[in-house]
Design a protein around this motif. Structure first.
Motif, PDB file in Angstrom:
ATOM      1  N   ALA B 267       0.600  -1.370  -0.495  1.00  9.75           N
ATOM      2  CA  ALA B 267      -0.094   0.260  -0.081  1.00  9.75           C
ATOM      3  C   ALA B 267       0.518   1.435   0.359  1.00  9.75           C
ATOM      4  O   ALA B 267       0.820   1.981  -0.514  1.00  9.75           O
ATOM      5  CB  ALA B 267      -1.001   0.114   1.074  1.00  9.75           C
ATOM      6  N   TYR B 268       1.905   1.240   0.539  1.00  7.21           N
ATOM      7  CA  TYR B 268       2.719   2.488   1.597  1.00  7.21           C
ATOM      8  C   TYR B 268       3.342   2.818  -0.175  1.00  7.21           C
ATOM      9  O   TYR B 268       4.046   4.209  -0.310  1.00  7.21           O
ATOM     10  CB  TYR B 268       3.270   2.348   2.172  1.00  7.21           C
ATOM     11  CG  TYR B 268       2.734   2.449   3.557  1.00  7.21           C
ATOM     12  CD1 TYR B 268       1.706   3.812   3.710  1.00  7.21           C
ATOM     13  CD2 TYR B 268       2.002   2.020   4.628  1.00  7.21           C
ATOM     14  CE1 TYR B 268       1.192   4.491   4.466  1.00  7.21           C
ATOM     15  CE2 TYR B 268       1.645   2.238   5.654  1.00  7.21           C
ATOM     16  CZ  TYR B 268       1.104   3.549   5.546  1.00  7.21           C
ATOM     17  OH  TYR B 268      -0.022   3.081   6.638  1.00  7.21           O
ATOM     18  N   ILE B 271       1.561   3.560  -2.856  1.00 10.27           N
ATOM     19  CA  ILE B 271       0.968   5.686  -2.016  1.00 10.27           C
ATOM     20  C   ILE B 271       2.061   6.153  -2.864  1.00 10.27           C
ATOM     21  O   ILE B 271       1.648   7.170  -3.251  1.00 10.27           O
ATOM     22  CB  ILE B 271       0.296   5.233  -0.866  1.00 10.27           C
ATOM     23  CG1 ILE B 271      -1.215   5.051  -0.734  1.00 10.27           C
ATOM     24  CG2 ILE B 271       0.339   6.841  -0.592  1.00 10.27           C
ATOM     25  CD1 ILE B 271      -1.853   4.632   0.331  1.00 10.27           C
ATOM     26  N   VAL B 274       2.769   7.152  -5.881  1.00  9.61           N
ATOM     27  CA  VAL B 274       2.424   7.674  -6.996  1.00  9.61           C
ATOM     28  C   VAL B 274       2.362   9.440  -6.453  1.00  9.61           C
ATOM     29  O   VAL B 274       2.268   9.862  -7.668  1.00  9.61           O
ATOM     30  CB  VAL B 274       0.801   7.272  -6.448  1.00  9.61           C
ATOM     31  CG1 VAL B 274      -0.490   8.639  -7.749  1.00  9.61           C
ATOM     32  CG2 VAL B 274       0.498   5.821  -7.700  1.00  9.61           C
ATOM     33  N   TYR B 275       2.194   9.139  -5.468  1.00  5.30           N
ATOM     34  CA  TYR B 275       1.717  11.088  -4.790  1.00  5.30           C
ATOM     35  C   TYR B 275       3.164  11.311  -5.213  1.00  5.30           C
ATOM     36  O   TYR B 275       3.382  12.678  -5.058  1.00  5.30           O
ATOM     37  CB  TYR B 275       1.579  10.748  -3.284  1.00  5.30           C
ATOM     38  CG  TYR B 275      -0.334  10.914  -3.116  1.00  5.30           C
ATOM     39  CD1 TYR B 275      -0.531  12.232  -2.997  1.00  5.30           C
ATOM     40  CD2 TYR B 275      -0.729   9.726  -3.177  1.00  5.30           C
ATOM     41  CE1 TYR B 275      -1.927  12.091  -3.046  1.00  5.30           C
ATOM     42  CE2 TYR B 275      -2.299   9.923  -3.141  1.00  5.30           C
ATOM     43  CZ  TYR B 275      -2.327  10.454  -3.038  1.00  5.30           C
ATOM     44  OH  TYR B 275      -4.000  11.028  -3.409  1.00  5.30           O
ATOM     45  N   THR B 277       5.498  11.664  -7.092  1.00  8.03           N
ATOM     46  CA  THR B 277       4.728  11.497  -9.071  1.00  8.03           C
ATOM     47  C   THR B 277       3.778  13.072  -8.532  1.00  8.03           C
ATOM     48  O   THR B 277       5.081  14.040  -9.773  1.00  8.03           O
ATOM     49  CB  THR B 277       4.937  10.476  -9.572  1.00  8.03           C
ATOM     50  OG1 THR B 277       5.571   9.164  -9.668  1.00  8.03           O
ATOM     51  CG2 THR B 277       4.784  10.529 -10.933  1.00  8.03           C
ATOM     52  N   LEU B 278       3.380  12.791  -7.856  1.00  4.04           N
ATOM     53  CA  LEU B 278       2.237  14.274  -7.939  1.00  4.04           C
ATOM     54  C   LEU B 278       2.896  15.553  -7.695  1.00  4.04           C
ATOM     55  O   LEU B 278       2.971  16.798  -8.219  1.00  4.04           O
ATOM     56  CB  LEU B 278       1.055  13.581  -7.505  1.00  4.04           C
ATOM     57  CG  LEU B 278      -0.092  12.762  -8.384  1.00  4.04           C
ATOM     58  CD1 LEU B 278      -1.313  12.769  -7.076  1.00  4.04           C
ATOM     59  CD2 LEU B 278      -0.691  13.369  -9.663  1.00  4.04           C
ATOM     60  N   TYR B 280       6.615  15.960  -8.118  1.00  7.28           N
ATOM     61  CA  TYR B 280       6.885  15.536  -8.903  1.00  7.28           C
ATOM     62  C   TYR B 280       6.520  16.414  -9.868  1.00  7.28           C
ATOM     63  O   TYR B 280       7.867  17.976 -10.257  1.00  7.28           O
ATOM     64  CB  TYR B 280       7.721  14.883  -9.682  1.00  7.28           C
ATOM     65  CG  TYR B 280       8.640  14.812 -10.884  1.00  7.28           C
ATOM     66  CD1 TYR B 280      10.245  15.805 -10.912  1.00  7.28           C
ATOM     67  CD2 TYR B 280       7.857  14.097 -11.958  1.00  7.28           C
ATOM     68  CE1 TYR B 280      10.595  15.604 -12.155  1.00  7.28           C
ATOM     69  CE2 TYR B 280       9.256  14.538 -13.452  1.00  7.28           C
ATOM     70  CZ  TYR B 280      10.340  15.464 -13.049  1.00  7.28           C
ATOM     71  OH  TYR B 280      10.813  15.346 -13.681  1.00  7.28           O
ATOM     72  N   LEU B 281       5.485  16.416 -10.553  1.00 13.01           N
ATOM     73  CA  LEU B 281       4.506  17.312 -11.638  1.00 13.01           C
ATOM     74  C   LEU B 281       4.240  18.820 -10.979  1.00 13.01           C
ATOM     75  O   LEU B 281       4.420  19.281 -11.694  1.00 13.01           O
ATOM     76  CB  LEU B 281       3.073  16.833 -11.846  1.00 13.01           C
ATOM     77  CG  LEU B 281       3.184  15.097 -12.383  1.00 13.01           C
ATOM     78  CD1 LEU B 281       2.569  14.449 -12.669  1.00 13.01           C
ATOM     79  CD2 LEU B 281       3.917  15.176 -14.058  1.00 13.01           C
ATOM     80  N   ILE B 282       3.803  18.909  -9.532  1.00 17.61           N
ATOM     81  CA  ILE B 282       4.028  19.946  -8.735  1.00 17.61           C
ATOM     82  C   ILE B 282       5.059  20.755  -8.703  1.00 17.61           C
ATOM     83  O   ILE B 282       4.760  22.261  -9.186  1.00 17.61           O
ATOM     84  CB  ILE B 282       2.942  20.012  -7.319  1.00 17.61           C
ATOM     85  CG1 ILE B 282       1.242  19.292  -7.923  1.00 17.61           C
ATOM     86  CG2 ILE B 282       3.403  21.608  -6.563  1.00 17.61           C
ATOM     87  CD1 ILE B 282       1.542  19.109  -6.417  1.00 17.61           C
ATOM     88  N   GLN B 284       7.567  20.730 -10.901  1.00 16.08           N
ATOM     89  CA  GLN B 284       7.543  20.919 -12.644  1.00 16.08           C
ATOM     90  C   GLN B 284       6.580  21.958 -12.608  1.00 16.08           C
ATOM     91  O   GLN B 284       6.763  22.664 -13.651  1.00 16.08           O
ATOM     92  CB  GLN B 284       7.751  19.999 -13.534  1.00 16.08           C
ATOM     93  CG  GLN B 284       8.200  18.982 -13.248  1.00 16.08           C
ATOM     94  CD  GLN B 284       9.363  18.823 -13.726  1.00 16.08           C
ATOM     95  OE1 GLN B 284       9.632  19.318 -15.077  1.00 16.08           O
ATOM     96  NE2 GLN B 284      10.115  18.789 -12.909  1.00 16.08           N
TER      97      GLN B 284
END
Lengths: 461, 300
Positions: B267-268, B271, B274-275, B277-278, B280-282, B284
């Protein structure tokens, strides 16, 4: 090698034919004028008013539920997941379309889907928002929602579902926002602030976008990452939703096939919803030059493929248990095949799958109007299919229902449940409507670029 | 001949009519009749606590419906304020439980047999419920390594106790939902000396942490004695120490603090993957915003 060349050649010929039919290329200014959001006309206002009215009725029904408790619903000890959870599964299913149209087709380097990406993302975001809300509506004590996070167990599929829905919402929102940035620059520059109602919003969202090469590079990279990431997350959201059922030992849910069965169904209903939206926007905003018959042709083929896939999983899901007819499953299956749920069951199979497949399998069926009808059938059939997945199983537990009031043995939603469910559907449509009013339905910048590329290629040829 | 045929025809018609309408008439009569049912039970627990339980319901079409919120007054022997046991309303299940008030003690001690009267408004709805005061005693003996439960039932008469023969009772071990017979019979009947002796056959029964079992003797709905229960602890069971291991294991059924490691890891990992990566996108996006603040791109 020869075969690949032939296929490419056929594809190029088709695109050329489509361009000739549509007198391409279209000028930049024309594209901007055609695609910037427009003020609603009379029909748009009537549509929005009707949706707001349905939402208000739903809100009143929810107020009654909040003040009087879940007793206003017809859910009792056995059917504790009624129309709300059917609606939740339906919303989750529809939201999957974002990953199909935007991510899968983008990663597969399919360019014809460009005009459909924003429609798909708007539908995905609206659906996932209402999927989350309907879960809260289903709670008897919504003020205790935070307890799910404070005291939740990681072993429970409900926690997995809540986590994955939240994640999918953020990713979908990102995937809606990032490709929008170049369009925001166009929207800011297009009209004077005094005329442009949403100028401040556009400035807030995208004033930093100046069109630097580096900005494009970063944005493209981020979109590609999102497209890769959204596919497994989208698969997770629907697989986990199916596990909410499959991890519960009940006739009709006790299946190892449920994840794939739910995902295939979700792709189908999502594609159906996009077809309906394509037809409505094309007609209402006169977008025939951008959403062409070519797009309907392609989407029609996708819907047929997804319909056949879902049909295959349905056969697996019902034929094998029906072949064995285990005692506990027997009553449930008989109710579906020939009992009190048979009309709804065969409606969902025929109207939701078979008839749309037969319509869309022919070339004439893949014209806009027949496709719109088929799309509506897929979406309506899918809603009833979700109802059938949830309710009949709950009414057929393994142990017989004894010494319980008669009302516990049947379920038909109360008016409050209907009003809330319809209110949530109207709410999702309302969010889509507001997005459409504020944002360009078809990506402006990408359309301009594609038109330029095509015209340059034509010149080169 | 003709007359006989005619008579036969009339008789057949009559039988037909009766057979059609009789069940309807009977059912209609039954449907219209609603019978009120009132029951009073006397309980004596461990010869110490006495109380009454009143049950009020109606019977219609073979269906019993509890009567809620009905006010009843229950008197001891005579209807007078000094003999009022309780003025009480029935609950949602149509039941009302009442204890004897202290001011009735002297009256209760005066006689061996008492009558209970139930009033609903001004109407006496129950008058024929008599109880004779009785005593139930339970003891344990071991003879030739055979464990026995001995129960003695006696009733009071003029202040003295006399054995009561032929009283049916349950003798056994108190379990979660009822009495498990201590011997081989389901129920036992007292002999001429009012005694029941039950050879204890339930060996190796799980008891509490010290091995205690609760032995119980129970007389239920006896016409003259009511409901009497007496209990006694005996160290005849097997000590049961609940294993904490079961709950302390990291399994899918454990508490949220004991999630299995493989689940936590999976689970971790997802999580965090994914988060991060999110995030990282922020980052960017923030970079994109910063580039935009530099102004429009230079014209080529």
């Amino acid at each position: 090698m020869n075969l690949v060349w032939k296929i490419k050649q056929r594809s190029c010929n088709k695109i050329k034919k489509y361009k000739v039919e549509n007198n391409n290329p279209i000028s930049r200014d024309r594209i901007i004028n055609d695609l910037v959001p427009k003020q609603f006309g009379k029909r748009g206002m009537i549509w929005t008013s009707i949706l707001i009215l349905i939402c208000l009725i739903g809100a009143y029904a929810y107020y009654r539920q909040l003040t009087k408790g879940l007793v206003v619903t017809n859910m009792r000890d056995y059917v504790s997941w009624g129309i709300y959870i059917s609606n939740f599964v339906f919303f989750v299913a529809i939201s999957l379309v974002g990953s199909l149209i935007t991510a899968i087709l983008r990663l597969a380097d399919v360019h014809w889907s460009t005009p459909l990406t924003r429609i798909a993302e708007i539908i995905a975001v609206s659906a996932i928002v209402f999927a989350s809300l309907i879960i809260i509506v289903d709670m008897g004590r919504p003020e205790r929602f935070m307890n799910l996070f404070l005291h939740g167990r990681l072993q429970s599929p409900i926690i997995w579902d809540v986590t994955v829905i939240t994640t999918y919402f953020f990713i979908s929102l990102f995937l809606l926002y990032l490709p929008l940035l170049p369009d925001l620059k166009i929207l800011i520059a297009h009209r004077k602030p005094s005329v442009n109602k949403f100028h401040k919003l556009y400035v807030f969202l995208g004033s930093f976008w100046k069109g630097h090469k580096e900005q494009f590079r970063l944005n493209d990279k981020s979109i590609n990452i999102l497209c890769v990431m959204i596919i497994p997350v989208a698969f997770c959201i629907h697989t986990v939703t199916s596990w909410l059922f499959a991890t519960t030992y009940r006739p009709g849910w006790d299946s190892t096939n449920f994840g794939a069965y739910f995902i295939s169904g979700a792709f189908l209903v999502g594609a159906g919803a996009v077809v309906v939206a394509m037809y409505v926007f094309r007609r209402y905003y006169k977008l025939e030059k951008y959403i062409t018959e070519f797009h309907f042709e392609k989407m029609g083929k996708i819907v047929v493929m997804l319909g056949l896939l879902y049909l295959y999983f349905n056969i697996n899901e019902y034929l094998i248990p029906a072949f064995k007819m285990k005692k506990a499953e027997e009553e449930h299956l008989r109710e579906l095949f020939s009992g009190s749920y048979s009309i709804m069951f065969w409606f969902a199979i025929f109207v939701g799958m078979l008839i749309p497949i037969f319509i869309l399998i022919t070339k004439k069926g893949r014209k806009p109007l027949p496709m719109f009808i088929a799309g509506i059938m897929v979406v309506v059939g899918a809603w009833f299919k979700r109802y059938l997945i949830v309710t009949p199983t709950l009414l057929h537990p393994f142990l017989p229902m004894q010494n319980v009031p008669e009302s516990y043995k049947h379920y038909f939603p109360s008016w409050e449940e209907w009003a809330i469910a319809m209110g949530s559907l109207a709410g999702a449509l309302l969010v889509i409507t507001f997005f459409v009013r504020i944002l360009p339905i078809i990506p402006i910048y990408e359309t301009i670029i594609e038109q330029n590329e095509e015209s340059q290629k034509d010149i080169a040829v | 001949m003709k007359k006989a045929k005619k008579t036969l025809r009339y008789n057949l018609l009559l039988v037909l009519v009766i057979s059609i309408f009789l069940p309807t008439l009977v059912n209609a009569q039954a449907a219209s009749n609603e019978t009120a049912i009132l029951k009073l039970h006397y309980f004596n627990i461990n010869n110490n606590v006495q109380y009454l339980l009143l049950e009020s319901s109606t019977k219609k079409n073979k269906v019993f419906t509890p009567q809620k919120n009905i006010l009843y007054k229950v008197y001891l022997d005579t209807v007078s304020n000094s003999n009022l046991i309780s003025s009480i309303k029935t609950n949602d299940a149509g039941k009302a439980k009442m204890f004897f008030p202290p001011y009735l003690k002297s009256h209760w001690d005066k006689s061996s047999t008492h009558m209970f009267i139930v009033m609903k408004g001004d109407e006496e709805v129950l008058t024929d419920y008599y109880i004779t005061k009785a005593r139930l005693e339970i003891d344990t003996t071991t003879i030739d390594e055979i464990k026995n439960i001995t129960v003695k039932v006696s009733k009071e008469d003029n202040g003295k106790l006399f054995p009561v023969p032929d009283v049916e009772m349950k003798v056994g071990i108190q379990r979660l939902v009822g009495v498990l017979s201590g011997g081989d019979e389901e129920t036992y009947t007292s002999d001429s000396s009012g005694v029941v002796t039950v050879p204890f056959t339930k060996i190796n029964m799980p008891g509490d942490s010290l091995g205690n079992l609760i032995l119980v003797a129970k007389i239920e709905d006896n016409e003259t004695l009511g409901n009497i229960t007496v209990e006694k602890k005996a160290k005849w069971g097997v000590p049961m120490v609940l294993s904490e291991d079961f709950f302390s294991k990291r399994e899918l059924w454990s508490t949220r603090f004991r999630s299995p490691y493989w689940l936590l890891f999976m689970a971790y990992a997802i999580i965090i993957g994914v988060y991060s990566t999110l995030i990282y996108l922020i980052v960017q996006l923030v970079k994109t915003i910063k580039i935009g603040k530099q102004g429009p791109p230079p014209l080529v």
